[in-house]
Design an enzyme around this catalytic site. Sequence first.
Site, PDB file in Angstrom:
ATOM      1  N   ARG A  80      -1.624  -9.296 -20.739  1.00 28.31           N
ATOM      2  CA  ARG A  80      -2.577  -9.043 -21.830  1.00 28.31           C
ATOM      3  C   ARG A  80      -1.961  -8.129 -22.891  1.00 28.31           C
ATOM      4  O   ARG A  80      -2.466  -8.040 -24.002  1.00 28.31           O
ATOM      5  CB  ARG A  80      -3.879  -8.448 -21.326  1.00 28.31           C
ATOM      6  CG  ARG A  80      -3.774  -7.054 -20.744  1.00 28.31           C
ATOM      7  CD  ARG A  80      -5.119  -6.568 -20.241  1.00 28.31           C
ATOM      8  NE  ARG A  80      -6.010  -6.184 -21.316  1.00 28.31           N
ATOM      9  CZ  ARG A  80      -6.007  -4.990 -21.915  1.00 28.31           C
ATOM     10  NH1 ARG A  80      -5.096  -4.088 -21.554  1.00 28.31           N
ATOM     11  NH2 ARG A  80      -6.864  -4.712 -22.858  1.00 28.31           N
TER      12      ARG A  80
ATOM     13  N   ASP B 239      -7.936   0.372 -25.159  1.00 29.63           N
ATOM     14  CA  ASP B 239      -8.633   0.273 -23.879  1.00 29.63           C
ATOM     15  C   ASP B 239      -8.430   1.546 -23.049  1.00 29.63           C
ATOM     16  O   ASP B 239      -7.635   2.415 -23.403  1.00 29.63           O
ATOM     17  CB  ASP B 239      -8.214  -1.001 -23.123  1.00 29.63           C
ATOM     18  CG  ASP B 239      -6.725  -1.015 -22.835  1.00 29.63           C
ATOM     19  OD1 ASP B 239      -6.110   0.039 -23.043  1.00 29.63           O
ATOM     20  OD2 ASP B 239      -6.197  -2.058 -22.433  1.00 29.63           O
TER      21      ASP B 239
ATOM     22  N   PRO C 248       0.827  -1.211   0.000  1.00 29.37           N
ATOM     23  CA  PRO C 248       0.000   0.000   0.000  1.00 29.37           C
ATOM     24  C   PRO C 248       0.865   1.266   0.000  1.00 29.37           C
ATOM     25  O   PRO C 248       0.422   2.332  -0.396  1.00 29.37           O
ATOM     26  CB  PRO C 248      -0.783  -0.098   1.321  1.00 29.37           C
ATOM     27  CG  PRO C 248      -0.663  -1.499   1.760  1.00 29.37           C
ATOM     28  CD  PRO C 248       0.623  -2.026   1.215  1.00 29.37           C
TER      29      PRO C 248
ATOM     30  N   GLU D 161       2.544  -7.025   8.341  1.00 29.36           N
ATOM     31  CA  GLU D 161       2.727  -5.579   8.176  1.00 29.36           C
ATOM     32  C   GLU D 161       3.673  -5.279   7.021  1.00 29.36           C
ATOM     33  O   GLU D 161       3.877  -4.126   6.668  1.00 29.36           O
ATOM     34  CB  GLU D 161       3.295  -4.976   9.470  1.00 29.36           C
ATOM     35  CG  GLU D 161       2.360  -5.130  10.661  1.00 29.36           C
ATOM     36  CD  GLU D 161       0.944  -4.687  10.340  1.00 29.36           C
ATOM     37  OE1 GLU D 161       0.017  -5.506  10.485  1.00 29.36           O
ATOM     38  OE2 GLU D 161       0.761  -3.541   9.899  1.00 29.36           O
TER      39      GLU D 161
END
Length: 242
Positions: free
Chosen positions: A157, A172, A88, A115
Amino acid sequence: MRIDVITIFPEYLTPLREALLGKAIEREKISVGVHDLREWTHDVHRAVDDSPYGGGPGMVMKPQVWGEALDEVCATSGEPPRLVVPTPAGQPFTQRTAVRWSHEPWLVLACGRYEGIDQRVIEDASRRMPVEEVSIGDYVLVGGEVAALTMIESVARLLPGVLGNPASAEQDSFSDGLLEGPCYTRPEVWRDLSVPPVLRSGDHAAIARWRRDQSLERTYERRHDLLDSMSEESLTARDRGR
Ligand SMILES: O=C(OCc1ccccc1)c1cn[nH]c1
């Protein structure tokens, strides 16, 4: 492209063997190795974590175990891999990141849990290979495995021969910095809802204009931040006139 993933939950990565990615792996467009971090523990409990220095909640992943795992998985006489660490606290992973990584010959993904991983593991690895700590979004997962699956799918992809028709990779969302507008297929009327007539007009210039307008409108409404970061000249003169 070679992709290696190190994790304490190897089974989390089995979806990679399915469908689109499964075919790409069968056709050897991508080789995927999944490694159980506990293989590099030496104690009877196969411990991979310990209490955090400085106190605080949760546990931290031990440097010794990760160090030995990366030494072995990243061992090469040639070019080292790019080490990707989902967290994060990482830099945002975007389509631009996916495009950049799609040219890499070898990625190794280190999936943290608890953590996180002792920071010295990243510091030590940076001495012999490029390392990127990346975030797939502003939320906290239990571990890096889901982030790894997400990033692998978005990179794979883009590889030639992996996606059905490569053209759609260019068109896209985010390829021109804007969000994709709405799409439609048959029937022409469904539950008294009609397809926008312009899409059935056969007027390709009008269709292209309508689609660009829809993208701009949607981006303006949902992701104004994307517009702010787009340079003025990248918006065509006509858009400026909107
Ligand atoms: O939660 C994530 O990664 C798992 C992880 C890694 C290290 C410590 C806590 C959690 C994540 C969220 N956005 N991008 C990645």
